[in-house]
Each structure stands twice: as C-alpha cells, then as structure tokens.
Design an enzyme around this catalytic site. Sequence first.
Site, PDB file in Angstrom:
ATOM      1  N   SER A  65      40.278 -23.152 -40.582  1.00  0.00           N
ATOM      2  CA  SER A  65      40.467 -24.496 -40.062  1.00  0.00           C
ATOM      3  C   SER A  65      41.277 -24.482 -38.775  1.00  0.00           C
ATOM      4  O   SER A  65      40.818 -23.940 -37.786  1.00  0.00           O
ATOM      5  CB  SER A  65      41.040 -25.477 -41.076  1.00  0.00           C
ATOM      6  OG  SER A  65      40.794 -26.794 -40.616  1.00  0.00           O
ATOM      7  N   HIS A  70      51.690 -30.773 -30.675  1.00  0.00           N
ATOM      8  CA  HIS A  70      51.732 -31.692 -29.540  1.00  0.00           C
ATOM      9  C   HIS A  70      53.210 -31.919 -29.256  1.00  0.00           C
ATOM     10  O   HIS A  70      53.954 -32.307 -30.162  1.00  0.00           O
ATOM     11  CB  HIS A  70      51.044 -33.016 -29.881  1.00  0.00           C
ATOM     12  CG  HIS A  70      49.658 -32.840 -30.392  1.00  0.00           C
ATOM     13  ND1 HIS A  70      48.580 -32.603 -29.570  1.00  0.00           N
ATOM     14  CD2 HIS A  70      49.174 -32.821 -31.661  1.00  0.00           C
ATOM     15  CE1 HIS A  70      47.493 -32.470 -30.304  1.00  0.00           C
ATOM     16  NE2 HIS A  70      47.818 -32.584 -31.584  1.00  0.00           N
ATOM     17  N   CYS A  85      41.786 -24.024 -45.465  1.00  0.00           N
ATOM     18  CA  CYS A  85      41.017 -24.100 -46.699  1.00  0.00           C
ATOM     19  C   CYS A  85      40.833 -22.682 -47.235  1.00  0.00           C
ATOM     20  O   CYS A  85      41.058 -21.709 -46.537  1.00  0.00           O
ATOM     21  CB  CYS A  85      39.677 -24.787 -46.474  1.00  0.00           C
ATOM     22  SG  CYS A  85      38.741 -24.167 -45.085  1.00  0.00           S
TER      23      CYS A  85
END
Length: 127
Positions: A65, A70, A85
């Site tokens: 994934s 940020h 996952c």
Amino acid sequence: MTYETIGNHILADFWGVDFDKLNDIEFLKKEMAAAAEASGAKIVAVQGKAFKPIGATVLILLSESHLSIHTYPEKGYAAVDGFTCGEKVAPEKAISHLMGVLDPEKAFMKKVVRGTGELEITPLNME
C-alpha cells in the site's frame, strides 16, 4: 505480527517538530524509506515534492500500500499516514521510526482497521 483483516491504517499528527526537518525533502525521503523498511514493507517507488516557500509531501508506494507525510514547517506539524495490507507488514513500526527521527513534542495517533465492514477506529499509544 499477523492480521486477519485486509488492512491496517495508522493516522498520526505530529506537533512540535523541528522546522528544518520538516522542510528538508531529501531528509524526509530518506527517513520515510527507512520507515518503510522498518515495517517490513517492499518499496515500489519514492516520490517527493518540496513546496515554495516551505513544506513538503513525500509518498512511499509500497507493494503492500503506502506511507505518506505532509509537512507544515511553520506550524511544526506533520500529517503522517501508513496503510498496509497483508500479514507481514506492521505500519506501527514505520510510524515508530518516524517518531524517533522527527521527535515531536506531541503525537496523536489512531489505528483504523479496514476491509472488514464497519471501520474500527482505536487510539494508538506508542510513546
């Protein structure tokens, strides 16, 4: 560590992080990649964007994934996200690595279990 779900998503807000760390795209790319490796994930790609005049976003695409950050250096703030996952990768280890290198004064984290129907959201304390 084994999971019986499709995925585990860790959401973290880091406050009180050093301006220079949050504004250094090369440092962030290196440490995000190290965080991915610490979690046991396989890195597919590393992308980063430094914003003008300040701030950065780094995305680590994983076979399992992604990891992302940020940054808002002027606020000492970073929004960190780790979604994986499968049964072999632990996103908590990635977030723990980033806590160690970014050294926030405060960290708020939640774990979201995904892929089992109703979203299960739990507080996460890794201090």
